[in-house]
Design an enzyme around this catalytic site. Structure first.
Site, PDB file in Angstrom:
ATOM      1  N   THR A  98       0.853  -1.191   0.000  1.00 25.41           N
ATOM      2  CA  THR A  98       0.000   0.000   0.000  1.00 25.41           C
ATOM      3  C   THR A  98       0.888   1.239   0.000  1.00 25.41           C
ATOM      4  O   THR A  98       1.891   1.287   0.726  1.00 25.41           O
ATOM      5  CB  THR A  98      -0.900  -0.028   1.261  1.00 25.41           C
ATOM      6  OG1 THR A  98      -1.617  -1.252   1.238  1.00 25.41           O
ATOM      7  CG2 THR A  98      -1.851   1.149   1.290  1.00 25.41           C
ATOM      8  N   HIS A 153      -0.103   6.452 -14.051  1.00 23.81           N
ATOM      9  CA  HIS A 153      -0.872   5.360 -13.459  1.00 23.81           C
ATOM     10  C   HIS A 153      -2.322   5.389 -13.936  1.00 23.81           C
ATOM     11  O   HIS A 153      -2.795   6.407 -14.432  1.00 23.81           O
ATOM     12  CB  HIS A 153      -0.846   5.449 -11.920  1.00 23.81           C
ATOM     13  CG  HIS A 153       0.430   4.950 -11.326  1.00 23.81           C
ATOM     14  ND1 HIS A 153       1.561   5.733 -11.235  1.00 23.81           N
ATOM     15  CD2 HIS A 153       0.763   3.746 -10.794  1.00 23.81           C
ATOM     16  CE1 HIS A 153       2.531   5.032 -10.682  1.00 23.81           C
ATOM     17  NE2 HIS A 153       2.076   3.818 -10.402  1.00 23.81           N
ATOM     18  N   LYS A 157      -6.140   5.312  -9.062  1.00 24.82           N
ATOM     19  CA  LYS A 157      -5.116   5.493  -8.023  1.00 24.82           C
ATOM     20  C   LYS A 157      -5.483   6.687  -7.150  1.00 24.82           C
ATOM     21  O   LYS A 157      -5.876   7.743  -7.647  1.00 24.82           O
ATOM     22  CB  LYS A 157      -3.742   5.697  -8.674  1.00 24.82           C
ATOM     23  CG  LYS A 157      -2.618   5.751  -7.666  1.00 24.82           C
ATOM     24  CD  LYS A 157      -1.267   5.642  -8.334  1.00 24.82           C
ATOM     25  CE  LYS A 157      -0.128   5.775  -7.339  1.00 24.82           C
ATOM     26  NZ  LYS A 157      -0.153   4.783  -6.276  1.00 24.82           N
TER      27      LYS A 157
END
Ligand code: NAP
Length: 264
Positions: A98, A153, A157
């Site tokens: 994470t 990304h 996200k």
């Protein structure tokens, strides 16, 4: 046999981690921690692998009932830290993918791991190629200190810049004096156009559907540039790193931040 629990088993990363741990002969998946489906088996829960492994919503209950060596956490910023604190309380070693940890979080968690003499790994990027990208960038920055990072990304996200971009900048700052880049009198006609400022290095975050995890580190010199680029095309790219971290964390008695610390 390393006994493993996974938090976030329905997530994109968590699903891959479940498959990897289940397939690995030296690992045993003992439980998963999810926000839903308390008391059910994974095979009864929508969106989970068809395995007869118990699901807990309460991590404390999970650690009280199941013998567990390692917690793999692949959830969300904020949650990862809470899960790590619970794991430390129960003597379980966290392997955390994470992202979104602050320097203060890492300092605080390192202190707890040291006091408890318990291994822990936080890795903003488990892809071996991404670790090499960071290492190569650190070497290049010694000779070419003008650098900008562009990370890209998928649009689900939550945090920006990515943990990998922040980590790359931190590694580069170990060999590069802080310096302002661009024109000393430059102005932004649109706020944010020059990206985030990390000791004068600029970090740009791109978020688009279809992307997975990509980063380019661009070095500029007189009459030349160097680009170091890494692409993760799917999430299986992270699993050899997760596996390695689960094995290595059993040998540690401190917190290690970044997989590059355990890869020669
Ligand atoms: P994702 O698909 O959104 O999955 C996150 C999962 O965590 C979801 O199933 C979510 O459940 C669950 N979750 C959130 N809070 C929770 C809680 N309090 N308790 C239990 N489960 C909880 O995200 P992802 O793409 O898999 O990424 C997960 C994390 O890994 C992110 O921080 C991401 O940045 C990071 N990441 C790291 C790497 C690496 O190499 N280190 C690579 C890719 C991603 P709900 O569905 O109920 O919300």
């Amino acid at each position: 046999m390393i006994k493993i629990a996974i938090a976030g088993p329905r997530g994109k990363m968590g699903q891959e981690a479940v498959k990897m741990v289940h397939a690995e002969e030296s690992f045993e998946l003992v439980a998963v921690i999810d926000r839903k489906f308390n008391g059910m088996l994974m095979s009864e829960a929508e969106g989970m692998e068809p395995l007869d492994i118990p699901v807990y919503t309460d991590m404390e209950e999970c650690f009280q009932k199941e013998e567990c060596d390692v917690l793999i956490d692949l959830t969300a910023p904020e949650t990862g830290k809470k899960h790590m604190l619970t794991a430390f309380e129960y003597g379980v070693r966290p392997v955390v993918g994470t992202t979104g940890f602050t320097d203060e979080d890492i300092e605080e968690l390192s202190q707890i791991a040291e006091n408890k003499q318990l291994g822990a790994i936080i890795a903003p990027n488990f892809a071996i190629g991404a670790i090499l990208m960071m290492k190569f960038s650190q070497i290049a920055a010694k000779y070419m200190p003008d650098v900008e990072i562009i990370e890209q990304h998928h649009d689900r996200k939550l945090d920006a810049p990515s943990g990998t971009a922040a980590k790359t900048a931190r590694l580069i700052s170990e060999v590069r004096e802080a310096k302002q880049q661009g024109h000393p009198e430059e102005t932004e006609q649109l706020e944010g156009s020059r990206g985030a400022d990390f000791e004068g290095m600029r970090i740009h975050s791109v978020r688009l559907p279809g992307l997975v995890a990509h980063q380019e580190v661009i070095f500029g010199g007189e009459g030349q540039s160097l680009k170091v680029r890494h692409d993760s095309y799917n999430r299986t790219s992270f699993m050899p790193g997760v596996k390695l971290a689960c094995e290595e964390v059993m040998k540690l008695d401190i917190l290690v931040y970044g997989l590059e610390q355990i890869i020669e």
